[in-house]
Scaffold this active site. Structure first.
Site, PDB file in Angstrom:
ATOM      1  N   HIS A  33      -2.517   5.199  -2.796  1.00 42.49           N
ATOM      2  CA  HIS A  33      -1.644   5.824  -3.801  1.00 42.49           C
ATOM      3  C   HIS A  33      -2.115   5.513  -5.226  1.00 42.49           C
ATOM      4  O   HIS A  33      -1.354   5.670  -6.173  1.00 42.49           O
ATOM      5  CB  HIS A  33      -0.181   5.399  -3.620  1.00 42.49           C
ATOM      6  CG  HIS A  33       0.471   5.989  -2.403  1.00 42.49           C
ATOM      7  ND1 HIS A  33       1.044   7.238  -2.390  1.00 42.49           N
ATOM      8  CD2 HIS A  33       0.626   5.514  -1.148  1.00 42.49           C
ATOM      9  CE1 HIS A  33       1.540   7.495  -1.186  1.00 42.49           C
ATOM     10  NE2 HIS A  33       1.284   6.458  -0.404  1.00 42.49           N
ATOM     11  N   GLY A 121      -3.124   9.817   9.454  1.00 46.52           N
ATOM     12  CA  GLY A 121      -3.524   9.344   8.125  1.00 46.52           C
ATOM     13  C   GLY A 121      -5.027   9.278   7.944  1.00 46.52           C
ATOM     14  O   GLY A 121      -5.530   8.545   7.102  1.00 46.52           O
ATOM     15  N   LEU A 122      -5.768  10.070   8.733  1.00 45.38           N
ATOM     16  CA  LEU A 122      -7.240  10.067   8.630  1.00 45.38           C
ATOM     17  C   LEU A 122      -7.750  11.297   7.887  1.00 45.38           C
ATOM     18  O   LEU A 122      -8.939  11.604   7.916  1.00 45.38           O
ATOM     19  CB  LEU A 122      -7.875  10.019  10.023  1.00 45.38           C
ATOM     20  CG  LEU A 122      -7.449   8.845  10.903  1.00 45.38           C
ATOM     21  CD1 LEU A 122      -8.240   8.836  12.198  1.00 45.38           C
ATOM     22  CD2 LEU A 122      -7.618   7.529  10.168  1.00 45.38           C
ATOM     23  N   GLU A 157      -5.214  22.220  -1.315  1.00 46.17           N
ATOM     24  CA  GLU A 157      -4.094  21.442  -0.768  1.00 46.17           C
ATOM     25  C   GLU A 157      -2.879  21.517  -1.694  1.00 46.17           C
ATOM     26  O   GLU A 157      -1.742  21.645  -1.246  1.00 46.17           O
ATOM     27  CB  GLU A 157      -4.514  19.992  -0.532  1.00 46.17           C
ATOM     28  CG  GLU A 157      -3.461  19.187   0.169  1.00 46.17           C
ATOM     29  CD  GLU A 157      -3.972  18.404   1.375  1.00 46.17           C
ATOM     30  OE1 GLU A 157      -3.188  17.641   1.923  1.00 46.17           O
ATOM     31  OE2 GLU A 157      -5.140  18.571   1.774  1.00 46.17           O
ATOM     32  N   ASP A 169      -9.467  11.911  -0.636  1.00 43.97           N
ATOM     33  CA  ASP A 169      -9.757  12.342   0.738  1.00 43.97           C
ATOM     34  C   ASP A 169     -10.898  13.344   0.767  1.00 43.97           C
ATOM     35  O   ASP A 169     -11.817  13.258   1.584  1.00 43.97           O
ATOM     36  CB  ASP A 169      -8.512  12.954   1.377  1.00 43.97           C
ATOM     37  CG  ASP A 169      -7.372  11.954   1.486  1.00 43.97           C
ATOM     38  OD1 ASP A 169      -7.629  10.751   1.303  1.00 43.97           O
ATOM     39  OD2 ASP A 169      -6.238  12.380   1.748  1.00 43.97           O
TER      40      ASP A 169
END
Length: 388
Positions: A33, A121-122, A157, A169
Site C-alpha cells: 500500500h 493477491g498474486l 485497471e 503490479d
C-alpha cells in the site's frame, strides 16, 4: 504444458497460428500500500503465469476466450466499453488505452489462461493486462516502451475494473528479472535490482482461502484516507506532495490535528517506506533474519494501523513464526484475504508446508493451499506451438 494447451485451443477455435506470450504474476516481499502513496516497493515476478495466444483476424471483431472459464466474449473493436462481463473488462481496458493513444486496434482473437490463483493477491489482473498489452504491441509493431505498457495496463485497471491501483503490479510483471527482486521508487519510477539467493531461502505462499468482500471498497477508502492526511500536512509543509515526503517526526508533531484513524493510516505508510529501505540493506548484506523482522513489522502495521488484514491472515503469520527455518512472514497484497508470503530456509520448506497445512486447518477448518515460487523474468514471447 499450459502454453501448448492454450495455443492448441486458439488454433482449434480460430484456425490459424497465434503469437504466444507469457505474463507472470508477482509477489511483493515488503512495501504494501505504499505504491499509490509514491513510496517504495520490493516486488518480483514469479512462475505463476498467464499465457496468451493472440492474432489479428483481418476483421473488425475482437474475440476473447477465457481458457479457465471456457467462455467466449465478442465485441467490435470500435465499440469497446465496460460491461457486466468482468473478466473481459480487463482486456478491453487495455484495448481502450491503445485507442486513446490514437493507435487503431483492428479485430483480433485472444485465448488466455494460466495458473495464477485468483483472489490470492498474486496480481492475476495485472498479468492479464500486461500480457495483452505486450501482445498487441508486438502484433501492431507500435514499439512502445515497457514503462508505457505498464502505465497503460494500470490505467486499464483504473478505468475498466474500477480499482485505483498503483503501478507496482504491472511494473513487476513487465520488469521482472530471473532470480532478482526489484526496488521501485513509485514516484520517479527509478528502480534497482537486488539478487535473491534461492539456494538459501525459498518464497512460500500460504493461501488463506478467503477473500472478504471488503477488499475493493476498502482499498479505495485507504487511498482517500491517505489523501486526507496529505492535505492536512500540506498546510504546514507545502512541499509535501504525498506521504512519501513526510517524516515520522513531522507526522507525530501534528498528531493532535488528525482524525485518529487517518493518523494511523499515515503512520503505517511512513513507517513502511522506512522498512523497505532497511530491508533492502539487509538483503544486500545477506542478513535474512533481519530482513524477516522487517516483514513481521510490516504485517503488524498492516493489521493494526492500516487495518487491511483479517483473522485468517493473522493466524497464518502467527502459526509460521515459531516453525523451524522461517525467517519472516506477512500478509501480501490488498488485504482482507489472499496469501501470506513466507521466507523459509530451503532445508525446512517441506516440513513447513506440511505443518502449516495441518495447523491452519485445525485452527480455522479451512484447507490450506501453499505455493512454492521461483523468481522469473517479466513478460515475454514464447516459441510458437504449431498444431498439425
Amino acid at each position: 504444458m499450459l502454453s501448448a494447451s492454450i495455443s492448441a485451443a486458439f488454433q482449434d477455435q480460430f484456425h490459424y497460428p497465434p503469437l504466444l506470450v507469457r505474463a507472470p504474476g508477482r509477489v511483493n516481499l515488503i512495501g504494501e500500500h505504499t505504491d499509490y502513496n509514491e513510496g517504495f516497493v520490493l516486488p518480483a515476478a514469479i512462475d505463476k503465469e498467464i499465457y496468451f495466444a493472440v492474432g489479428l483476424n483481418g476483421g473488425s471483431a475482437i474475440r476473447l476466450y477465457s481458457y479457465n472459464k471456457q467462455e467466449l466474449y465478442t465485441t467490435e473493436a470500435s465499440q469497446v466499453r465496460r460491461d457486466a462481463t468482468l473478466w473481459a473488462n480487463y482486456l478491453k481496458g487495455v484495448v481502450a488505452q491503445f485507442q486513446k493513444r490514437g493507435i487503431t486496434v483492428p479485430g483480433f482473437d485472444c485465448v488466455f489462461g494460466g495458473n495464477v490463483p485468483m483472489g490470492a493477491g498474486l496480481s492475476s489482473s495485472a498479468a492479464v493486462e500486461c500480457g495483452l498489452a505486450f501482445a498487441l504491441d508486438q502484433l501492431l509493431a507500435t514499439k512502445l516502451e515497457r514503462l508505457d505498457l505498464a502505465r497503460m495496463a494500470q490505467k486499464a485497471e483504473h478505468e475498466f475494473a474500477g480499482v485505483q491501483c498503483g503501478i507496482m503490479d504491472q511494473f513487476a510483471s513487465l520488469f521482472g528479472r530471473d532470480g532478482q527482486v526489484v526496488r521501485l521508487d513509485c514516484r520517479s519510477l527509478a528502480y534497482e535490482y537486488f539478487p535473491f539467493d534461492t539456494s538459501r531461502c525459498h518464497i512460500v505462499l500460504c493461501n488463506s482461502g478467503v477473500k472478504h468482500s471488503l477488499a475493493s471498497s476498502e482499498y479505495n477508502t485507504r487511498r482517500q484516507e491517505c489523501e486526507q492526511g496529505v492535505a492536512l500536512l500540506q498546510q504546514h509543509y507545502p512541499e509535501v506532495r504525498s506521504l512519501r515526503d513526510v517524516t515520522l517526526a513531522q507526522l507525530q508533531q501534528h498528531e493532535a490535528e488528525f482524525d485518529a484513524v487517518v493518523f494511523r493510516r499515515c503512520r503505517y505508510v511512513v513507517e513502511e517506506n522506512l522498512r523497505v529501505e532497511a530491508a533492502c540493506q539487509e538483503l544486500a548484506a545477506g542478513n535474512l533474519p533481519a530482513f524477516g523482522q522487517q516483514m513481521y513489522a510490516s504485517h503488524a502495521g498492516l493489521r493494526d494501523d492500516y487495518a487491511v488484514s483479517c483473522p485468517e491472515l493473522d493466524t497464518l503469520v502467527e502459526l509460521a513464526r515459531p516453525l523451524p527455518g522461517v525467517y519472516g512472514a506477512r500478509m501480501m497484497g490488498g488485504g482482507f484475504g489472499g496469501c501470506t508470503i513466507n521466507l523459509v530456509e530451503v532445508a525446512h520448506v517441506e516440513e513447513f508446508t506440511r505443518r502449516m497445512r495441518e495447523l491452519y486447518e485445525q485452527a480455522t477448518g479451512i484447507p490450506l493451499e501453499t505455493y512454492q515460487t521461483t523468481i522469473v523474468a517479466g513478460v515475454s514471447t514464447l516459441e510458437p506451438v504449431i498444431v498439425s
